[in-house]
Design a protein around this motif. Structure first.
Motif, PDB file in Angstrom:
ATOM      1  N   LEU A 352       0.834  -1.206   0.000  1.00 46.07           N
ATOM      2  CA  LEU A 352       0.000   0.000   0.000  1.00 46.07           C
ATOM      3  C   LEU A 352       0.867   1.254   0.000  1.00 46.07           C
ATOM      4  CD1 LEU A 352      -2.723   1.441   0.300  1.00 46.07           C
ATOM      5  CD2 LEU A 352      -2.528   1.126   2.785  1.00 46.07           C
ATOM      6  N   ARG A 353       1.885   1.276   0.821  1.00 48.84           N
ATOM      7  CA  ARG A 353       2.781   2.432   0.901  1.00 48.84           C
ATOM      8  C   ARG A 353       3.460   2.686  -0.446  1.00 48.84           C
ATOM      9  NH1 ARG A 353       5.867   0.379   4.193  1.00 48.84           N
ATOM     10  NH2 ARG A 353       4.834   1.049   6.128  1.00 48.84           N
ATOM     11  N   THR A 354       3.978   1.633  -1.047  1.00 47.89           N
ATOM     12  CA  THR A 354       4.682   1.772  -2.323  1.00 47.89           C
ATOM     13  C   THR A 354       3.730   2.178  -3.437  1.00 47.89           C
ATOM     14  OG1 THR A 354       6.206   0.035  -1.595  1.00 47.89           O
ATOM     15  CG2 THR A 354       6.224   0.582  -3.932  1.00 47.89           C
ATOM     16  N   HIS A 355       2.535   1.612  -3.422  1.00 42.23           N
ATOM     17  CA  HIS A 355       1.531   1.936  -4.445  1.00 42.23           C
ATOM     18  C   HIS A 355       1.173   3.419  -4.406  1.00 42.23           C
ATOM     19  CE1 HIS A 355      -1.544   1.030  -7.351  1.00 42.23           C
ATOM     20  NE2 HIS A 355      -2.523   1.456  -6.548  1.00 42.23           N
ATOM     21  N   LEU A 356       0.966   3.966  -3.203  1.00 40.63           N
ATOM     22  CA  LEU A 356       0.635   5.381  -3.069  1.00 40.63           C
ATOM     23  C   LEU A 356       1.827   6.262  -3.433  1.00 40.63           C
ATOM     24  CD1 LEU A 356      -1.383   5.221   0.272  1.00 40.63           C
ATOM     25  CD2 LEU A 356      -2.309   5.573  -2.030  1.00 40.63           C
ATOM     26  N   ALA A 357       3.044   5.821  -3.074  1.00 42.71           N
ATOM     27  CA  ALA A 357       4.245   6.606  -3.386  1.00 42.71           C
ATOM     28  C   ALA A 357       4.509   6.670  -4.881  1.00 42.71           C
ATOM     29  CB  ALA A 357       5.461   6.016  -2.670  1.00 42.71           C
ATOM     30  N   HIS A 358       4.023   5.670  -5.635  1.00 43.89           N
ATOM     31  CA  HIS A 358       4.228   5.651  -7.094  1.00 43.89           C
ATOM     32  C   HIS A 358       2.977   6.087  -7.853  1.00 43.89           C
ATOM     33  CE1 HIS A 358       7.748   3.300  -5.922  1.00 43.89           C
ATOM     34  NE2 HIS A 358       8.240   3.571  -7.115  1.00 43.89           N
ATOM     35  N   GLY A 359       2.161   6.938  -7.200  1.00 41.24           N
ATOM     36  CA  GLY A 359       1.004   7.503  -7.890  1.00 41.24           C
ATOM     37  C   GLY A 359      -0.019   6.473  -8.292  1.00 41.24           C
ATOM     38  N   GLN A 360      -0.130   5.369  -7.533  1.00 35.80           N
ATOM     39  CA  GLN A 360      -1.082   4.284  -7.782  1.00 35.80           C
ATOM     40  C   GLN A 360      -0.894   3.642  -9.160  1.00 35.80           C
ATOM     41  OE1 GLN A 360      -4.502   6.897  -6.240  1.00 35.80           O
ATOM     42  NE2 GLN A 360      -5.137   4.860  -5.536  1.00 35.80           N
ATOM     43  N   LEU A 391      -9.533   2.071  -2.499  1.00 35.73           N
ATOM     44  CA  LEU A 391      -8.469   2.858  -3.153  1.00 35.73           C
ATOM     45  C   LEU A 391      -8.854   3.324  -4.545  1.00 35.73           C
ATOM     46  CD1 LEU A 391      -5.389   0.703  -2.089  1.00 35.73           C
ATOM     47  CD2 LEU A 391      -6.131   2.879  -1.126  1.00 35.73           C
ATOM     48  N   SER A 392      -9.997   2.913  -5.044  1.00 31.72           N
ATOM     49  CA  SER A 392     -10.417   3.350  -6.381  1.00 31.72           C
ATOM     50  C   SER A 392     -11.117   4.703  -6.341  1.00 31.72           C
ATOM     51  CB  SER A 392     -11.355   2.308  -7.003  1.00 31.72           C
ATOM     52  OG  SER A 392     -12.570   2.224  -6.258  1.00 31.72           O
ATOM     53  N   THR A 393     -11.357   5.243  -5.145  1.00 29.76           N
ATOM     54  CA  THR A 393     -12.026   6.539  -5.013  1.00 29.76           C
ATOM     55  C   THR A 393     -11.051   7.565  -4.439  1.00 29.76           C
ATOM     56  OG1 THR A 393     -12.785   6.151  -2.746  1.00 29.76           O
ATOM     57  CG2 THR A 393     -14.190   5.325  -4.540  1.00 29.76           C
ATOM     58  N   PRO A 394     -11.228   8.854  -4.795  1.00 33.10           N
ATOM     59  CA  PRO A 394     -10.357   9.888  -4.222  1.00 33.10           C
ATOM     60  C   PRO A 394     -10.410   9.916  -2.695  1.00 33.10           C
ATOM     61  CG  PRO A 394     -11.589  10.764  -6.083  1.00 33.10           C
ATOM     62  CD  PRO A 394     -12.157   9.399  -5.807  1.00 33.10           C
ATOM     63  N   GLY A 396     -11.032   7.406  -0.664  1.00 34.99           N
ATOM     64  CA  GLY A 396     -10.319   6.241  -0.141  1.00 34.99           C
ATOM     65  C   GLY A 396      -8.815   6.433  -0.225  1.00 34.99           C
ATOM     66  N   THR A 397      -8.353   7.008  -1.341  1.00 36.34           N
ATOM     67  CA  THR A 397      -6.916   7.259  -1.485  1.00 36.34           C
ATOM     68  C   THR A 397      -6.423   8.235  -0.430  1.00 36.34           C
ATOM     69  OG1 THR A 397      -7.021   6.871  -3.877  1.00 36.34           O
ATOM     70  CG2 THR A 397      -5.133   8.109  -3.040  1.00 36.34           C
ATOM     71  N   ALA A 398      -7.168   9.334  -0.226  1.00 32.88           N
ATOM     72  CA  ALA A 398      -6.773  10.320   0.785  1.00 32.88           C
ATOM     73  C   ALA A 398      -6.794   9.701   2.181  1.00 32.88           C
ATOM     74  CB  ALA A 398      -7.707  11.524   0.726  1.00 32.88           C
ATOM     75  N   THR A 399      -7.788   8.853   2.443  1.00 32.24           N
ATOM     76  CA  THR A 399      -7.871   8.204   3.750  1.00 32.24           C
ATOM     77  C   THR A 399      -6.674   7.278   3.979  1.00 32.24           C
ATOM     78  OG1 THR A 399     -10.296   8.285   3.699  1.00 32.24           O
ATOM     79  CG2 THR A 399      -9.278   6.705   5.223  1.00 32.24           C
ATOM     80  N   ALA A 400      -6.305   6.521   2.944  1.00 35.62           N
ATOM     81  CA  ALA A 400      -5.162   5.603   3.068  1.00 35.62           C
ATOM     82  C   ALA A 400      -3.863   6.375   3.302  1.00 35.62           C
ATOM     83  CB  ALA A 400      -5.048   4.738   1.810  1.00 35.62           C
ATOM     84  N   ILE A 401      -3.685   7.483   2.576  1.00 33.58           N
ATOM     85  CA  ILE A 401      -2.482   8.308   2.767  1.00 33.58           C
ATOM     86  C   ILE A 401      -2.426   8.829   4.202  1.00 33.58           C
ATOM     87  CG2 ILE A 401      -1.362  10.467   2.120  1.00 33.58           C
ATOM     88  CD1 ILE A 401      -2.427  10.029  -0.736  1.00 33.58           C
ATOM     89  N   ALA A 402      -3.536   9.366   4.672  1.00 33.08           N
ATOM     90  CA  ALA A 402      -3.569   9.908   6.025  1.00 33.08           C
ATOM     91  C   ALA A 402      -3.331   8.828   7.065  1.00 33.08           C
ATOM     92  CB  ALA A 402      -4.925  10.594   6.267  1.00 33.08           C
ATOM     93  N   ALA A 403      -3.935   7.656   6.891  1.00 36.47           N
ATOM     94  CA  ALA A 403      -3.776   6.566   7.855  1.00 36.47           C
ATOM     95  C   ALA A 403      -2.320   6.111   7.933  1.00 36.47           C
ATOM     96  CB  ALA A 403      -4.683   5.399   7.477  1.00 36.47           C
ATOM     97  N   LEU A 404      -1.678   5.979   6.775  1.00 32.89           N
ATOM     98  CA  LEU A 404      -0.263   5.577   6.776  1.00 32.89           C
ATOM     99  C   LEU A 404       0.606   6.619   7.472  1.00 32.89           C
ATOM    100  CD1 LEU A 404       0.317   4.052   3.213  1.00 32.89           C
ATOM    101  CD2 LEU A 404       0.732   2.908   5.400  1.00 32.89           C
ATOM    102  N   LEU A 405       0.366   7.879   7.117  1.00 33.98           N
ATOM    103  CA  LEU A 405       1.174   8.938   7.707  1.00 33.98           C
ATOM    104  C   LEU A 405       0.996   8.997   9.216  1.00 33.98           C
ATOM    105  CD1 LEU A 405       0.567  11.747   5.079  1.00 33.98           C
ATOM    106  CD2 LEU A 405       2.756  10.653   5.567  1.00 33.98           C
ATOM    107  N   LEU A 406      -0.233   8.905   9.662  1.00 33.09           N
ATOM    108  CA  LEU A 406      -0.502   9.004  11.087  1.00 33.09           C
ATOM    109  C   LEU A 406       0.085   7.821  11.858  1.00 33.09           C
ATOM    110  CD1 LEU A 406      -4.167  10.285  10.764  1.00 33.09           C
ATOM    111  CD2 LEU A 406      -2.329  11.501  11.932  1.00 33.09           C
ATOM    112  N   ARG A 407       0.080   6.640  11.244  1.00 32.18           N
ATOM    113  CA  ARG A 407       0.660   5.472  11.903  1.00 32.18           C
ATOM    114  C   ARG A 407       2.195   5.605  11.964  1.00 32.18           C
ATOM    115  NH1 ARG A 407      -2.639   0.941  12.523  1.00 32.18           N
ATOM    116  NH2 ARG A 407      -0.814  -0.413  12.694  1.00 32.18           N
ATOM    117  N   GLU A 408       2.783   6.032  10.870  1.00 32.07           N
ATOM    118  CA  GLU A 408       4.252   5.996  10.767  1.00 32.07           C
ATOM    119  C   GLU A 408       4.915   7.213  11.390  1.00 32.07           C
ATOM    120  OE1 GLU A 408       5.658   4.875   6.953  1.00 32.07           O
ATOM    121  OE2 GLU A 408       4.121   3.358   6.687  1.00 32.07           O
ATOM    122  N   THR A 409       4.160   8.269  11.630  1.00 30.97           N
ATOM    123  CA  THR A 409       4.736   9.411  12.343  1.00 30.97           C
ATOM    124  C   THR A 409       4.414   9.367  13.835  1.00 30.97           C
ATOM    125  OG1 THR A 409       2.794  10.769  11.827  1.00 30.97           O
ATOM    126  CG2 THR A 409       4.684  10.928  10.327  1.00 30.97           C
TER     127      THR A 409
END
Length: 411
Positions: A352-360, A391-394, A396-409
């Protein structure tokens, strides 16, 4: 102990009454030819240096007249004390050592002037003794001077680090008089430097070998930190106040002046550290803004790492949305918890992290992970199934980005 001839003792005895005159001659005339000596205070020359010269000449003559070694062992103590004092006063080491060498030569001249016909053998013998004693004195003087300078420099560095730490954490008042000495009484640039890894030596067998390897690794790590500090000083043209150490963030740096980091800063720092580095840069308009800038720079580093950005120079604008999404709070904790269902599946989180980092881009993600694109699709589908994040919706993508960031920071 070398047996001193009666002729050599007689020649040394004839020189003894000349000690005071010889000391004044060295302190006031002979040493004046040494670079930097003329600028020394007159009272230092007339009192301390002249007294040290008298002590040295008498020490040598006593060692000739009573060659039991006791005078040498006790007498060198004063040379050590004087060397420590000169180091504390800032006298250059080359001037101190040159004065000792020149003093030996002037003493040799006095012995030669005192010698008469038939004293040739005694003169050679005294010259041999003089040369033999000189290296011990010079060695003791140099060792003591360098030890004292090392202690003084360590104290200065510790004081400097304390000031920098106080400015970074806000415990040092912005108007503190010492900030002007560091050039930190105006605008500056705050840098957060990513982790500098410790070199790892091949482990030997046994506790002794292991400890030796740990010490070697510590030395190698400190060398890396010194190289990084040297690059900072060279790039910005000043002695840059920095706190460099181990940890997720190896350093915090305050660059005096409203400066911009040059394009080659991070590549040069990376070469010095032996690894690609991340560096976050945040300007501070005044010393009072430095603590906030330091916190922001650290956050930028963590966000950039969590976003999968490659090592390099990061600014707030580079991760502005991600920075905003990663702010802590009750809602942040709940968003981070959305990924709890895949917390036991690190391969799903990494995909998931790599997919988001490479613009899906599924193919770019597959290449980055060394997987087949279909495997990427399957992992993303399982992530959606477990978490409910589409992840097919804007959204969902924003939620996944925020969730990853909040977990990893750690928000």
């Amino acid at each position: 102990m070398h047996e001193v001839s009666e002729a050599a003792r007689a020649l040394a005895l004839r020189c003894e009454p000349k000690v005071n005159k010889l000391a004044r001659r060295m302190a006031r005339d002979s040493f004046e030819q040494l670079p930097g000596y003329a600028a020394l205070p007159a009272e230092m020359k007339d009192l301390e240096i002249a007294a040290t010269v008298r002590h040295g000449v008498r020490l040598f003559l006593r060692s000739v007249l009573r060659p039991d070694g006791a005078a040498d062992r006790a007498g060198i103590r004063l040379f050590r004390e004087r060397a420590a004092q000169r180091a504390e006063e800032g006298m250059p080491l080359h001037l101190l050592l040159r004065s000792h060498a020149l003093g030996m030569y002037v003493l040799w001249q006095a012995l030669r002037e005192t010698a008469g016909p038939g004293d040739e053998a005694a003169l050679v013998e005294l010259a041999d003794l003089l040369l033999d004693s000189h290296h011990g004195i010079v060695g003791a003087v140099a060792e003591t001077y360098l030890d004292e300078r090392s202690a003084i420099d360590a104290e200065r560095r510790a004081h400097r680090r304390s000031l920098v730490r106080g400015l970074l954490d806000g415990t040092l008042p912005p108007g503190h008089v010492l900030l002007e000495r560091l050039g930190l009484d105006g605008p500056c640039l705050v840098l957060a430097v990513g982790a500098i890894s410790r070199p790892t030596a091949a482990r030997g067998e046994g506790r002794v070998e292991g400890r030796a390897e740990e010490r070697a690794e510590g030395v190698a790590f400190r060398r890396r930190l010194r190289r990084v500090q040297t690059v900072l000083d060279h790039v910005f043209g000043v002695e840059v106040p920095a706190l460099l150490d181990a940890g997720p963030e190896s350093g915090r740096v305050i660059v005096p002046g409203a400066v911009e980091p040059p394009d080659d800063l991070v590549p040069r720092l990376s070469r010095a550290a032996g690894d690609p580095l991340r560096v976050a840069a945040v300007p501070a308009a005044t010393p009072a803004d430095v603590p906030g800038a330091a916190r922001t720079a650290g956050e930028i580093l963590r966000v950039a790492r969590a976003c999968g950005l490659p090592p390099g120079l990061h600014r707030l604008d580079d991760v502005l949305l991600e920075y905003h999404l990663s702010r802590p709070g009750e809602s942040g904790r709940r968003i981070a918890a959305l990924l709890d269902p895949v917390a036991d599946r690190p391969e799903l989180l990494e995909t998931l992290r790599t997919h988001l980092a490479h613009g899906q881009d599924r193919r770019a993600t597959a290449v980055a992970l060394g997987l087949h694109p279909n495997t990427v699709d399957n992992r993303l589908a399982r992530t959606t199934e477990r978490t409910g994040i589409d992840l097919s919706t804007p959204k969902g993508t924003a939620t996944a980005i925020a969730a990853l960031l909040l977990r990893e920071t750690g928000a």
